[in-house]
Design a protein around this motif. Sequence first.
Motif, PDB file in Angstrom:
ATOM      1  N   UNK A  71       0.856  -1.183   0.000  1.00 29.46           N
ATOM      2  CA  UNK A  71       0.000   0.000   0.000  1.00 29.46           C
ATOM      3  C   UNK A  71       0.892   1.233   0.000  1.00 29.46           C
ATOM      4  N   UNK A  72       0.427   2.276  -0.646  1.00 30.15           N
ATOM      5  CA  UNK A  72       1.246   3.483  -0.744  1.00 30.15           C
ATOM      6  C   UNK A  72       1.171   4.292   0.552  1.00 30.15           C
ATOM      7  N   UNK A  73       2.029   5.260   0.676  1.00 25.75           N
ATOM      8  CA  UNK A  73       2.112   6.046   1.896  1.00 25.75           C
ATOM      9  C   UNK A  73       0.860   6.835   2.197  1.00 25.75           C
ATOM     10  N   UNK A  74       0.165   7.254   1.145  1.00 26.41           N
ATOM     11  CA  UNK A  74      -1.068   8.010   1.329  1.00 26.41           C
ATOM     12  C   UNK A  74      -2.245   7.110   1.688  1.00 26.41           C
ATOM     13  N   UNK A  75      -2.003   5.798   1.618  1.00 31.38           N
ATOM     14  CA  UNK A  75      -3.024   4.800   1.988  1.00 31.38           C
ATOM     15  C   UNK A  75      -4.238   4.795   1.069  1.00 31.38           C
ATOM     16  N   UNK A  76      -4.077   5.331  -0.150  1.00 34.80           N
ATOM     17  CA  UNK A  76      -5.208   5.336  -1.063  1.00 34.80           C
ATOM     18  C   UNK A  76      -4.999   4.436  -2.273  1.00 34.80           C
ATOM     19  N   UNK A  77      -3.851   3.757  -2.329  1.00 33.90           N
ATOM     20  CA  UNK A  77      -3.597   2.830  -3.431  1.00 33.90           C
ATOM     21  C   UNK A  77      -3.059   1.530  -2.884  1.00 33.90           C
ATOM     22  N   UNK A  78      -3.384   0.462  -3.556  1.00 28.74           N
ATOM     23  CA  UNK A  78      -2.907  -0.855  -3.157  1.00 28.74           C
ATOM     24  C   UNK A  78      -2.455  -1.602  -4.406  1.00 28.74           C
ATOM     25  N   UNK A  79      -1.375  -2.358  -4.264  1.00 33.88           N
ATOM     26  CA  UNK A  79      -0.854  -3.147  -5.380  1.00 33.88           C
ATOM     27  C   UNK A  79      -0.737  -4.604  -4.972  1.00 33.88           C
ATOM     28  N   UNK A  80      -0.838  -5.460  -5.960  1.00 27.68           N
ATOM     29  CA  UNK A  80      -0.690  -6.893  -5.730  1.00 27.68           C
ATOM     30  C   UNK A  80       0.302  -7.422  -6.746  1.00 27.68           C
ATOM     31  N   UNK A  81       1.475  -7.811  -6.263  1.00 31.25           N
ATOM     32  CA  UNK A  81       2.474  -8.436  -7.114  1.00 31.25           C
ATOM     33  C   UNK A  81       2.227  -9.932  -7.090  1.00 31.25           C
ATOM     34  N   UNK A  82       1.946 -10.486  -8.267  1.00 36.91           N
ATOM     35  CA  UNK A  82       1.616 -11.909  -8.362  1.00 36.91           C
ATOM     36  C   UNK A  82       2.736 -12.620  -9.113  1.00 36.91           C
ATOM     37  N   UNK A  83       3.300 -13.636  -8.474  1.00 33.02           N
ATOM     38  CA  UNK A  83       4.371 -14.402  -9.092  1.00 33.02           C
ATOM     39  C   UNK A  83       4.055 -15.882  -9.107  1.00 33.02           C
TER      40      UNK A  83
END
Length: 117
Positions: A71-83
Amino acid sequence: QVQLVESGGGLVQAGGSLILSCSATGNTFNINRMGWYRQAPGKQRELVAWISRGGVIDYGGDVKDRFIISRDGAKTSVSLQMGLLKPEDTAVYYCSAREIDDTTNYWGQGTQVTVSS
């Protein structure tokens, strides 16, 4: 109200990687958890991973050793790295956000992930 916009997804071969991203706009002040769910054809929607505002993380199913949520520092974005993707990871992936009252949920429109064997 909160709007969630997803990006990423697509077609990948087994063993490959993808990154999903989700950004929240609107009244994001009350959002606590953000994360991802997925739904395969003929199956119920299931948790993939979520992360709280404080950084607590939970993974569902067998993704813990293959996926990473952040999650980013601003807490408004989330990412999912899928491997190490498997054909059984094929599904529509939905971004989700939950407010601190733990009852108000928002959903993105979903993004297709297809893993070919």
